[in-house]
Design a protein around this motif. Structure first.
Motif, mmCIF file in Angstrom:
data_model
loop_
_atom_site.group_PDB
_atom_site.id
_atom_site.type_symbol
_atom_site.label_atom_id
_atom_site.label_comp_id
_atom_site.label_asym_id
_atom_site.label_seq_id
_atom_site.Cartn_x
_atom_site.Cartn_y
_atom_site.Cartn_z
ATOM 1 N N THR A 233 36.532 47.038 35.721
ATOM 2 C CA THR A 233 35.489 46.291 36.424
ATOM 3 C C THR A 233 34.246 47.121 36.728
ATOM 4 O OG1 THR A 233 37.144 44.803 37.362
ATOM 5 C CG2 THR A 233 35.004 44.891 38.467
ATOM 6 N N PRO A 234 34.359 48.346 37.240
ATOM 7 C CA PRO A 234 33.136 49.132 37.476
ATOM 8 C C PRO A 234 32.335 49.384 36.201
ATOM 9 C CG PRO A 234 35.001 50.073 38.654
ATOM 10 C CD PRO A 234 35.561 49.038 37.729
ATOM 11 N N LEU A 235 33.023 49.551 35.073
ATOM 12 C CA LEU A 235 32.328 49.790 33.811
ATOM 13 C C LEU A 235 31.496 48.575 33.403
ATOM 14 C CD1 LEU A 235 35.204 51.504 31.759
ATOM 15 C CD2 LEU A 235 33.306 52.611 32.990
ATOM 16 N N LYS A 236 31.980 47.381 33.733
ATOM 17 C CA LYS A 236 31.286 46.156 33.340
ATOM 18 C C LYS A 236 30.020 45.922 34.154
ATOM 19 C CE LYS A 236 35.582 43.651 32.221
ATOM 20 N NZ LYS A 236 36.290 42.384 32.465
ATOM 21 N N SER A 237 29.968 46.472 35.356
ATOM 22 C CA SER A 237 28.851 46.185 36.262
ATOM 23 C C SER A 237 28.032 47.407 36.613
ATOM 24 C CB SER A 237 29.398 45.565 37.545
ATOM 25 O OG SER A 237 30.257 46.488 38.211
ATOM 26 N N ASN A 238 28.249 48.503 35.867
ATOM 27 C CA ASN A 238 27.553 49.758 36.180
ATOM 28 C C ASN A 238 27.823 50.161 37.626
ATOM 29 O OD1 ASN A 238 26.006 51.995 35.567
ATOM 30 N ND2 ASN A 238 24.052 51.008 36.078
ATOM 31 N N ASN A 239 29.098 50.001 38.024
ATOM 32 C CA ASN A 239 29.598 50.363 39.352
ATOM 33 C C ASN A 239 29.083 49.475 40.483
ATOM 34 O OD1 ASN A 239 31.344 52.625 38.759
ATOM 35 N ND2 ASN A 239 29.482 53.796 38.281
ATOM 36 N N ALA A 240 28.439 48.367 40.144
ATOM 37 C CA ALA A 240 27.939 47.472 41.187
ATOM 38 C C ALA A 240 29.049 46.624 41.795
ATOM 39 C CB ALA A 240 26.846 46.559 40.622
ATOM 40 N N VAL A 241 30.130 46.399 41.030
ATOM 41 C CA VAL A 241 31.237 45.567 41.497
ATOM 42 C C VAL A 241 32.537 46.340 41.325
ATOM 43 C CG1 VAL A 241 32.504 43.399 41.191
ATOM 44 C CG2 VAL A 241 30.016 43.457 40.818
ATOM 45 N N GLN A 242 33.378 46.277 42.346
ATOM 46 C CA GLN A 242 34.699 46.881 42.282
ATOM 47 C C GLN A 242 35.752 45.769 42.183
ATOM 48 O OE1 GLN A 242 34.978 50.362 42.137
ATOM 49 N NE2 GLN A 242 32.742 50.136 42.038
ATOM 50 N N TRP A 243 36.862 46.065 41.544
ATOM 51 C CA TRP A 243 37.909 45.072 41.358
ATOM 52 C C TRP A 243 38.536 44.654 42.683
ATOM 53 C CZ3 TRP A 243 39.919 41.460 38.508
ATOM 54 C CH2 TRP A 243 41.251 41.050 38.695
ATOM 55 N N ASN A 244 38.724 43.351 42.827
ATOM 56 C CA ASN A 244 39.447 42.783 43.954
ATOM 57 C C ASN A 244 40.600 41.978 43.388
ATOM 58 O OD1 ASN A 244 40.359 41.009 46.029
ATOM 59 N ND2 ASN A 244 38.382 41.180 47.080
ATOM 60 N N THR A 245 41.814 42.235 43.846
ATOM 61 C CA THR A 245 42.984 41.582 43.264
ATOM 62 C C THR A 245 42.932 40.063 43.345
ATOM 63 O OG1 THR A 245 45.416 41.668 43.175
ATOM 64 C CG2 THR A 245 44.395 41.594 45.372
ATOM 65 N N ASN A 246 42.150 39.521 44.289
ATOM 66 C CA ASN A 246 42.006 38.062 44.380
ATOM 67 C C ASN A 246 41.368 37.474 43.130
ATOM 68 O OD1 ASN A 246 43.094 37.831 47.012
ATOM 69 N ND2 ASN A 246 41.132 38.412 47.919
ATOM 70 N N GLN A 247 40.619 38.302 42.386
ATOM 71 C CA GLN A 247 39.912 37.799 41.215
ATOM 72 C C GLN A 247 40.847 37.449 40.055
ATOM 73 O OE1 GLN A 247 36.481 37.343 40.580
ATOM 74 N NE2 GLN A 247 36.021 37.691 42.750
ATOM 75 N N GLN A 248 42.119 37.800 40.149
ATOM 76 C CA GLN A 248 43.037 37.460 39.061
ATOM 77 C C GLN A 248 43.339 35.967 39.023
ATOM 78 O OE1 GLN A 248 47.392 38.633 39.698
ATOM 79 N NE2 GLN A 248 46.345 39.903 41.216
ATOM 80 N N LEU A 249 43.102 35.250 40.111
ATOM 81 C CA LEU A 249 43.173 33.796 40.119
ATOM 82 C C LEU A 249 41.763 33.249 40.233
ATOM 83 C CD1 LEU A 249 46.217 33.011 42.443
ATOM 84 C CD2 LEU A 249 46.144 32.935 39.942
ATOM 85 N N TYR A 250 41.435 32.271 39.427
ATOM 86 C CA TYR A 250 40.109 31.669 39.492
ATOM 87 C C TYR A 250 40.031 30.718 40.684
ATOM 88 C CZ TYR A 250 39.293 33.333 34.684
ATOM 89 O OH TYR A 250 39.125 34.114 33.561
ATOM 90 N N PRO A 251 38.827 30.505 41.223
ATOM 91 C CA PRO A 251 38.682 29.592 42.371
ATOM 92 C C PRO A 251 38.770 28.130 41.958
ATOM 93 C CG PRO A 251 36.552 30.424 41.688
ATOM 94 C CD PRO A 251 37.569 31.158 40.862
ATOM 95 N N ILE A 252 39.303 27.321 42.856
ATOM 96 C CA ILE A 252 39.418 25.884 42.632
ATOM 97 C C ILE A 252 38.052 25.234 42.850
ATOM 98 C CG2 ILE A 252 40.440 23.774 43.598
ATOM 99 C CD1 ILE A 252 42.925 25.435 44.210
ATOM 100 N N TYR B 236 32.091 36.021 35.218
ATOM 101 C CA TYR B 236 33.405 36.247 34.612
ATOM 102 C C TYR B 236 33.526 37.694 34.137
ATOM 103 C CZ TYR B 236 34.965 31.351 34.465
ATOM 104 O OH TYR B 236 35.385 30.094 34.807
ATOM 105 N N TYR B 237 32.499 38.173 33.469
ATOM 106 C CA TYR B 237 32.557 39.507 32.872
ATOM 107 C C TYR B 237 32.646 40.597 33.929
ATOM 108 C CZ TYR B 237 31.148 43.610 30.158
ATOM 109 O OH TYR B 237 31.099 44.848 29.572
ATOM 110 N N GLN B 238 31.908 40.440 35.009
ATOM 111 C CA GLN B 238 31.897 41.470 36.049
ATOM 112 C C GLN B 238 33.006 41.277 37.081
ATOM 113 O OE1 GLN B 238 27.926 41.679 37.692
ATOM 114 N NE2 GLN B 238 27.099 42.640 35.839
ATOM 115 N N ASN B 239 33.885 40.314 36.832
ATOM 116 C CA ASN B 239 34.960 40.012 37.793
ATOM 117 C C ASN B 239 34.369 39.801 39.181
ATOM 118 O OD1 ASN B 239 36.383 42.442 35.842
ATOM 119 N ND2 ASN B 239 37.340 40.424 35.929
ATOM 120 N N TYR C 106 32.057 27.028 42.974
ATOM 121 C CA TYR C 106 32.357 28.407 42.620
ATOM 122 C C TYR C 106 32.223 28.640 41.127
ATOM 123 C CZ TYR C 106 34.149 29.815 47.191
ATOM 124 O OH TYR C 106 34.261 30.152 48.507
ATOM 125 N N LEU C 107 31.605 29.761 40.766
ATOM 126 C CA LEU C 107 31.686 30.239 39.404
ATOM 127 C C LEU C 107 33.139 30.646 39.177
ATOM 128 C CD1 LEU C 107 28.493 32.486 39.410
ATOM 129 C CD2 LEU C 107 28.741 30.248 38.350
#
Length: 495
Positions: free
Chosen positions: A459-478, A102-105, A114-115
């Motif tokens: 998002t990059p700040l949360k993961s030390n640049n390991a993860v980049q934001w993806n707009t799909n992440q604004q909806l959680y998975p079913i 959740y934190y790293q989007n 799915y988490l």
């Protein structure tokens, strides 16, 4: 949804039995509720005042439980959505795969599910219980079910269903719209376009405006209570104002919020002295939930957010306030000193949410249970009306409402004087007023179309640049398990 649907009748029965024990009698003043019948069926559950009241009280008890719940505890939306947005940071020592995701989007498939889908089944269980209650209350002809009690309970069930669907549509987008307790129908439901889900939310709230009591009621539903733990017509108006704002009906939002603001039951609570905003039955409370479970005196928000003197751990205080939120408070804002606690010193100092302050364990009593979980409160209504009025280009009206919140926070009047600057000022005020309150910031970012810009930087700040934001992440998975058994249920994009 399949397992939830198959078990909902049994769950209802268990709720009734659980709400007749000593701990739940205290909640909602259930001392007057009749003892449980020996054979629980859908028919006799809603055949008398006592068991019918117990069924609805059981839903509230589950909503205040710390386990497998979305409103409180360590899986609450205040935590999950706070981590997803720019409200909360995660303790570096946390080993929770789910919280890290959740934190790293970076919500993703983990084993067979799915988490990010943790809230799905926990949310739908309330829908099914409400549907069952609505059906049985509507069809019951028992003379032992007092008409005024039936009317109130039917209003409460529809209100809770609307409240739950508000969260479902904001978390997942298009969702199955289950309006029956028939599992054969529900097991094959496709996703309903969110515009229709919003229509159902608004329809339910319109239905209950004239059904729910205008006063707070005790456990018998026949007498007035000082505890603000049962939904009222005021709560229906408050949720309707929120629904109208989210769907762009600004005149409707203005009207519904005004009905709450002008109600003499409610007043903004001071930030200093004894009149705490989040204290039990404060004048700002529109609807709250009395905490239950594990002998905790007050709210689980206090337990999980407050960093103890021993420091954070994997079980408590595993989050703290994101520096972006800390830096958003203006100089002199009383909310920063009142609603943020600190741990550590110097460059090692961190802030944590301190809206709820009582985190000690002990035997709950009438005197030491001083905080209830806030579900709807008055300050949000001022901000809803301010935004609606700004959208309608009523700048002076918007300014008046915004200044009511700023004055309470010991801040000067806003300098915003046109629509664009006023909307920006209102969004800022919502950020520092409504933080860690069941996902409000996360939902605001999405509904205003600013989520991509904000989270692309966060998002990059949360993961030390390991993860980049993806707009799909604004909806959680079913929940994948429900997709596997329902050929008509499709996953959100990107998962």
């Amino acid at each position: 949804m399949k397992s939830q649907i198959h078990q909902h009748i049994l769950t209802t029965a268990l709720f009734i039995f659980s709400c007749c024990n000593s701990s739940c009698k205290k909640e909602l003043d259930l001392a007057a509720v009749d003892p449980p019948v020996t054979s629980i069926t859908q028919t006799n559950v809603f055949a008398s005042d006592g068991t019918a009241i117990g069924a609805l009280a059981g839903i509230y008890t589950q909503m205040s439980s710390a386990t497998t719940n979305i409103f409180t505890g360590n899986q609450s939306l205040s935590i999950y959505c706070g981590l997803s947005s720019d409200e909360l940071s995660l303790w570096s020592g946390s080993s929770s795969t789910s919280l890290i995701a959740y934190y790293q989007n970076n919500l993703r498939l983990n084993g067979t599910s799915y988490l990010g889908s943790e809230s799905w089944s926990n949310t739908y269980k309330y829908v099914f219980l409400c549907n069952s209650a609505i059906e049985q209350l509507t069809s019951s002809t028992s003379e032992n079910l007092t008409p005024i009690v039936r009317k109130q309970l039917l209003g409460e069930a529809k209100f809770i269903r609307a409240y739950i669907y508000f969260y479902l549509v904001n978390l997942y987008g298009d969702v199955p719209l289950a309006l029956t307790s028939n599992y054969k129908v529900n097991n094959l439901l496709p996703r309903t376009p969110k515009v229709q889900v919003w229509q159902q939310i608004i329809s339910d709230l319109h239905d209950v405006q004239a059904t729910l009591s205008t006063s707070y009621l005790d456990g018998t539903l026949l007498a007035v209570s000082t505890d603000r733990v049962r939904p009222t017509a005021g709560a229906a108006n408050a949720l309707l104002a929120r629904a109208y704002l989210y769907t762009g009906n600004y005149a409707g939002a203005d009207s519904a919020a005004s009905a709450v603001i002008n109600n003499s039951l409610y007043a903004l609570s001071p930030l200093t002295g004894t009149g705490s905003v989040f204290s039990r039955n404060s004048s700002e409370t529109i609807w709250s939930i009395q905490p239950q479970g594990n002998g905790l005196i007050n709210t689980f928000d206090a337990y999980y957010f407050i960093i103890p003197s021993t420091g954070p751990s994997s079980s408590v205080a595993f989050t703290n306030i994101n520096p972006t939120l800390v830096n958003s408070f203006e100089s002199g804002d009383a909310r920063k000193s009142k609603w943020l606690g600190t741990y550590g010193t110097g460059t090692n100092m961190v802030y944590y949410p301190y809206k709820y302050t009582q985190n000690a364990f002990g035997t709950p009593t009438a005197t030491n249970q001083t905080e209830y979980m806030m579900m709807l409160r008055l300050a949000e209504q001022y901000l809803i009306r301010a935004e609606a009025r700004a959208q309608l280009n009523n700048i002076s009206g918007a300014k008046s409402d915004l200044n009511a919140i700023r004055t309470r926070a010991s801040l000067p009047n806003t300098i915003a004087n046109d629509q664009a600057s006023m909307l920006t000022a209102i969004m800022h005020e919502r950020q520092v007023e409504l933080f860690t309150e069941l996902g409000q910031r996360w939902f605001d970012l999405k509904r205003t179309g600013t989520v991509d810009a904000v989270m692309a930087a966060q998002t990059p700040l949360k993961s030390n640049n390991a993860v980049q934001w993806n707009t799909n992440q604004q909806l959680y998975p079913i929940f994948q398990g429900d997709i596997n058994v329902n050929p008509n249920l499709k996953q959100n994009p990107g998962y």
